[in-house]
Scaffold this motif. Structure first.
Motif, PDB file in Angstrom:
ATOM      1  N   ARG A  57      -7.928 -51.595  -5.690  1.00 12.57           N
ATOM      2  CA  ARG A  57      -8.593 -51.517  -4.386  1.00 12.57           C
ATOM      3  C   ARG A  57      -9.027 -52.897  -3.891  1.00 12.57           C
ATOM      4  O   ARG A  57      -9.034 -53.158  -2.689  1.00 12.57           O
ATOM      5  CB  ARG A  57      -9.821 -50.619  -4.480  1.00 12.57           C
ATOM      6  N   SER A  58      -9.414 -53.774  -4.799  1.00 15.75           N
ATOM      7  CA  SER A  58      -9.938 -55.079  -4.408  1.00 15.75           C
ATOM      8  C   SER A  58      -8.854 -56.144  -4.278  1.00 15.75           C
ATOM      9  O   SER A  58      -9.145 -57.303  -3.984  1.00 15.75           O
ATOM     10  CB  SER A  58     -10.990 -55.552  -5.415  1.00 15.75           C
ATOM     11  N   THR A  59      -7.589 -55.766  -4.487  1.00 17.71           N
ATOM     12  CA  THR A  59      -6.479 -56.723  -4.415  1.00 17.71           C
ATOM     13  C   THR A  59      -5.758 -56.599  -3.079  1.00 17.71           C
ATOM     14  O   THR A  59      -5.395 -55.507  -2.656  1.00 17.71           O
ATOM     15  CB  THR A  59      -5.489 -56.484  -5.569  1.00 17.71           C
ATOM     16  N   SER A  60      -5.535 -57.730  -2.443  1.00 16.82           N
ATOM     17  CA  SER A  60      -4.791 -57.746  -1.175  1.00 16.82           C
ATOM     18  C   SER A  60      -3.301 -57.947  -1.405  1.00 16.82           C
ATOM     19  O   SER A  60      -2.468 -57.280  -0.790  1.00 16.82           O
ATOM     20  CB  SER A  60      -5.328 -58.857  -0.266  1.00 16.82           C
ATOM     21  N   LEU A  61      -2.954 -58.875  -2.294  1.00 16.39           N
ATOM     22  CA  LEU A  61      -1.547 -59.197  -2.544  1.00 16.39           C
ATOM     23  C   LEU A  61      -1.206 -58.943  -4.008  1.00 16.39           C
ATOM     24  O   LEU A  61      -1.767 -59.577  -4.912  1.00 16.39           O
ATOM     25  CB  LEU A  61      -1.258 -60.651  -2.187  1.00 16.39           C
ATOM     26  N   PHE A  62      -0.301 -58.017  -4.234  1.00 14.02           N
ATOM     27  CA  PHE A  62       0.200 -57.717  -5.569  1.00 14.02           C
ATOM     28  C   PHE A  62       1.548 -58.408  -5.755  1.00 14.02           C
ATOM     29  O   PHE A  62       2.436 -58.283  -4.906  1.00 14.02           O
ATOM     30  CB  PHE A  62       0.422 -56.213  -5.751  1.00 14.02           C
ATOM     31  N   ARG A  63       1.715 -59.092  -6.863  1.00 13.39           N
ATOM     32  CA  ARG A  63       3.018 -59.634  -7.232  1.00 13.39           C
ATOM     33  C   ARG A  63       3.337 -59.091  -8.620  1.00 13.39           C
ATOM     34  O   ARG A  63       2.539 -59.252  -9.546  1.00 13.39           O
ATOM     35  CB  ARG A  63       3.014 -61.161  -7.272  1.00 13.39           C
ATOM     36  N   VAL A  64       4.478 -58.446  -8.770  1.00 18.45           N
ATOM     37  CA  VAL A  64       4.833 -57.817 -10.046  1.00 18.45           C
ATOM     38  C   VAL A  64       6.252 -58.217 -10.416  1.00 18.45           C
ATOM     39  O   VAL A  64       7.174 -58.114  -9.606  1.00 18.45           O
ATOM     40  CB  VAL A  64       4.743 -56.280  -9.968  1.00 18.45           C
TER      41      VAL A  64
ATOM     42  N   PHE B 175       4.787 -59.157 -16.010  1.00 22.78           N
ATOM     43  CA  PHE B 175       3.465 -59.632 -15.605  1.00 22.78           C
ATOM     44  C   PHE B 175       3.138 -59.192 -14.191  1.00 22.78           C
ATOM     45  O   PHE B 175       4.016 -59.004 -13.352  1.00 22.78           O
ATOM     46  CB  PHE B 175       3.309 -61.153 -15.764  1.00 22.78           C
ATOM     47  N   HIS B 176       1.829 -58.993 -13.969  1.00 25.07           N
ATOM     48  CA  HIS B 176       1.284 -58.577 -12.680  1.00 25.07           C
ATOM     49  C   HIS B 176       0.311 -59.641 -12.205  1.00 25.07           C
ATOM     50  O   HIS B 176      -0.551 -60.078 -12.970  1.00 25.07           O
ATOM     51  CB  HIS B 176       0.527 -57.246 -12.798  1.00 25.07           C
ATOM     52  N   MET B 177       0.412 -60.032 -10.945  1.00 18.87           N
ATOM     53  CA  MET B 177      -0.527 -60.983 -10.365  1.00 18.87           C
ATOM     54  C   MET B 177      -1.350 -60.265  -9.304  1.00 18.87           C
ATOM     55  O   MET B 177      -0.795 -59.615  -8.414  1.00 18.87           O
ATOM     56  CB  MET B 177       0.211 -62.172  -9.745  1.00 18.87           C
ATOM     57  N   TYR B 178      -2.672 -60.380  -9.421  1.00 25.16           N
ATOM     58  CA  TYR B 178      -3.592 -59.761  -8.471  1.00 25.16           C
ATOM     59  C   TYR B 178      -4.208 -60.874  -7.625  1.00 25.16           C
ATOM     60  O   TYR B 178      -5.055 -61.639  -8.119  1.00 25.16           O
ATOM     61  CB  TYR B 178      -4.659 -58.965  -9.212  1.00 25.16           C
ATOM     62  N   ASP B 179      -3.752 -60.972  -6.372  1.00 24.44           N
ATOM     63  CA  ASP B 179      -4.104 -62.110  -5.521  1.00 24.44           C
ATOM     64  C   ASP B 179      -3.809 -63.387  -6.318  1.00 24.44           C
ATOM     65  O   ASP B 179      -2.771 -63.462  -6.974  1.00 24.44           O
ATOM     66  CB  ASP B 179      -5.556 -62.023  -5.054  1.00 24.44           C
ATOM     67  N   ASP B 180      -4.708 -64.352  -6.244  1.00 23.93           N
ATOM     68  CA  ASP B 180      -4.522 -65.581  -7.021  1.00 23.93           C
ATOM     69  C   ASP B 180      -5.603 -65.727  -8.084  1.00 23.93           C
ATOM     70  O   ASP B 180      -5.884 -66.838  -8.545  1.00 23.93           O
ATOM     71  CB  ASP B 180      -4.547 -66.803  -6.098  1.00 23.93           C
ATOM     72  N   SER B 181      -6.206 -64.604  -8.483  1.00 24.38           N
ATOM     73  CA  SER B 181      -7.357 -64.684  -9.383  1.00 24.38           C
ATOM     74  C   SER B 181      -7.103 -64.142 -10.778  1.00 24.38           C
ATOM     75  O   SER B 181      -7.864 -64.432 -11.698  1.00 24.38           O
ATOM     76  CB  SER B 181      -8.551 -63.944  -8.775  1.00 24.38           C
ATOM     77  N   LEU B 182      -6.034 -63.373 -10.972  1.00 27.35           N
ATOM     78  CA  LEU B 182      -5.824 -62.750 -12.277  1.00 27.35           C
ATOM     79  C   LEU B 182      -4.353 -62.457 -12.490  1.00 27.35           C
ATOM     80  O   LEU B 182      -3.657 -62.014 -11.573  1.00 27.35           O
ATOM     81  CB  LEU B 182      -6.646 -61.461 -12.375  1.00 27.35           C
TER      82      LEU B 182
ATOM     83  N   PRO C 169       6.917 -50.834   4.932  1.00 27.73           N
ATOM     84  CA  PRO C 169       6.562 -52.103   5.590  1.00 27.73           C
ATOM     85  C   PRO C 169       5.785 -53.071   4.700  1.00 27.73           C
ATOM     86  O   PRO C 169       5.964 -54.292   4.812  1.00 27.73           O
ATOM     87  CB  PRO C 169       5.700 -51.648   6.776  1.00 27.73           C
ATOM     88  N   ALA C 170       4.933 -52.552   3.815  1.00 21.42           N
ATOM     89  CA  ALA C 170       4.096 -53.429   2.989  1.00 21.42           C
ATOM     90  C   ALA C 170       4.760 -53.831   1.678  1.00 21.42           C
ATOM     91  O   ALA C 170       4.181 -54.570   0.890  1.00 21.42           O
ATOM     92  CB  ALA C 170       2.760 -52.753   2.690  1.00 21.42           C
ATOM     93  N   VAL C 171       5.984 -53.342   1.458  1.00 20.83           N
ATOM     94  CA  VAL C 171       6.650 -53.556   0.172  1.00 20.83           C
ATOM     95  C   VAL C 171       7.862 -54.473   0.328  1.00 20.83           C
ATOM     96  O   VAL C 171       8.683 -54.292   1.222  1.00 20.83           O
ATOM     97  CB  VAL C 171       7.101 -52.216  -0.444  1.00 20.83           C
ATOM     98  N   SER C 172       7.952 -55.454  -0.570  1.00 19.99           N
ATOM     99  CA  SER C 172       9.146 -56.279  -0.706  1.00 19.99           C
ATOM    100  C   SER C 172       9.711 -56.021  -2.091  1.00 19.99           C
ATOM    101  O   SER C 172       9.010 -56.227  -3.088  1.00 19.99           O
ATOM    102  CB  SER C 172       8.813 -57.767  -0.553  1.00 19.99           C
ATOM    103  N   LEU C 173      10.940 -55.538  -2.167  1.00 19.42           N
ATOM    104  CA  LEU C 173      11.575 -55.261  -3.455  1.00 19.42           C
ATOM    105  C   LEU C 173      12.764 -56.183  -3.634  1.00 19.42           C
ATOM    106  O   LEU C 173      13.752 -56.099  -2.895  1.00 19.42           O
ATOM    107  CB  LEU C 173      12.030 -53.804  -3.536  1.00 19.42           C
TER     108      LEU C 173
ATOM    109  N   ARG D 150      -3.474 -49.329   4.133  1.00 22.50           N
ATOM    110  CA  ARG D 150      -3.526 -50.591   4.862  1.00 22.50           C
ATOM    111  C   ARG D 150      -4.347 -51.617   4.086  1.00 22.50           C
ATOM    112  O   ARG D 150      -5.215 -51.275   3.294  1.00 22.50           O
ATOM    113  CB  ARG D 150      -4.135 -50.374   6.242  1.00 22.50           C
ATOM    114  N   GLY D 151      -4.030 -52.876   4.306  1.00 20.68           N
ATOM    115  CA  GLY D 151      -4.814 -53.939   3.686  1.00 20.68           C
ATOM    116  C   GLY D 151      -4.240 -54.471   2.391  1.00 20.68           C
ATOM    117  O   GLY D 151      -4.869 -55.308   1.742  1.00 20.68           O
TER     118      GLY D 151
END
Length: 283
Positions: free
Chosen positions: A110-117, A226-233, A204-208, A167-168
């Motif tokens: 919920r607190s993550t805006s950008l997910f990178r997996v 690996f999973h990246m949650y924004d730029d913090s974790l 729309p919010a997904v890039s595969l 959204r978000g």
């Protein structure tokens, strides 16, 4: 004598709690006033200040904003995440089954805006169908010799995945082509999973992105999941544990690796063609 991991974690939690307490005092706020500004109960503020409840990244952001100390957010979030879980053994996390583990990620999501997996072996959890997730979770339970509650855990996993429709949030998924060929579950479950990738990849919010197996002169070899949650974790998954990285220099390394891998992937029609070929191979 060195502290045990649990004692070290508690000491780190207390340092975060002390810093948050100092911010509140410097702002001239009572615990009740801060709670009102943050939109939660006074008891929650007390639990956080006394290191009984670890604050989420969103909790820290609200606390700092209430105290007029927004600049403290990045350091406090990194310190708190580091305190909570640099290395978490799967067996300890899942000893009561896999169902409870699924819900433990909801607040972070919920607190993550950008997910990178990035995943070289499996369809990422946020894109898994119930049948695929059930087969995967059941296999994990057998390997870890823990209660097999995959029938309950799989729906919980797919339920938390509904965040990709909210959204978000933005999601950037990278998988190796081999992911499309490793069959989990029966024929129907795998066919449904591949079909879902076609649907989810068009959101729309997904890039595969899919890295073709025939990629020549790879810029980077396949990495661990690996999973990246924004730029913090960054969360790295191994067979026996989940490793959490919060050091900015290490996060920067994973971001660089992600971008290298991303540059080798195909998208849109080319990615869909790889999925369709994998579906055809099932017939």
């Amino acid at each position: 004598m060195s502290l045990s991991p649990s004692s070290s974690a508690q000491a780190a939690r207390e340092r975060v709690a002390q810093r948050l307490h100092a911010l509140r005092v410097e702002a001239g706020l009572t615990g009740g006033e801060l709670a009102a500004r943050c939109g939660w109960t006074h008891s929650k503020s007390s639990r956080i200040e006394n290191a009984r409840t670890p604050p989420s990244p969103d909790d820290i952001r609200r606390w700092c904003e209430a105290c007029g100390a927004q600049r403290q957010v990045p350091d406090l979030v990194a310190e708190s995440l580091n305190a909570e879980s640099q290395y978490v053994e799967w067996r300890r996390r899942v000893r009561d089954g896999l169902r409870r583990l699924q819900g433990s990620y909801v607040e972070l999501f919920r607190s993550t805006s950008l997910f990178r997996v990035y995943s070289p072996t499996l369809v990422p959890g946020l894109l898994q169908t119930e049948g695929y997730a059930r087969a995967l979770l059941s296999a994990n339970a057998r390997m870890l010799e823990i209660p097999d509650d995959a029938n309950e855990a799989a729906p919980a996993r797919t339920e938390r995945s509904q965040i990709i429709h909210e959204r978000g949030h933005r999601f950037v998924f990278l998988i190796e082509e081999a992911v499309l060929r490793y069959q989990l579950g029966d024929h129907d479950a795998m066919a449904a999973q591949l079909g879902h990738l076609l649907t989810a990849g068009a959101l729309p919010a997904v890039s595969l992105g899919i890295i073709p197996a025939a990629t020549a002169n790879r810029a980077l070899w396949p990495q661990e999941v690996f999973h990246m949650y924004d730029d913090s974790l960054v969360s790295i998954e191994t067979l026996s544990a989940r490793v959490t990285v919060t050091q900015p220099s290490e996060i920067a390394l994973y971001l660089r690796a992600f971008e290298e891998l991303r540059s080798m992937a195909v998208y849109g029609a080319d990615a869909r063609a790889l999925v369709v070929r994998a579906i055809d191979a099932l017939r």
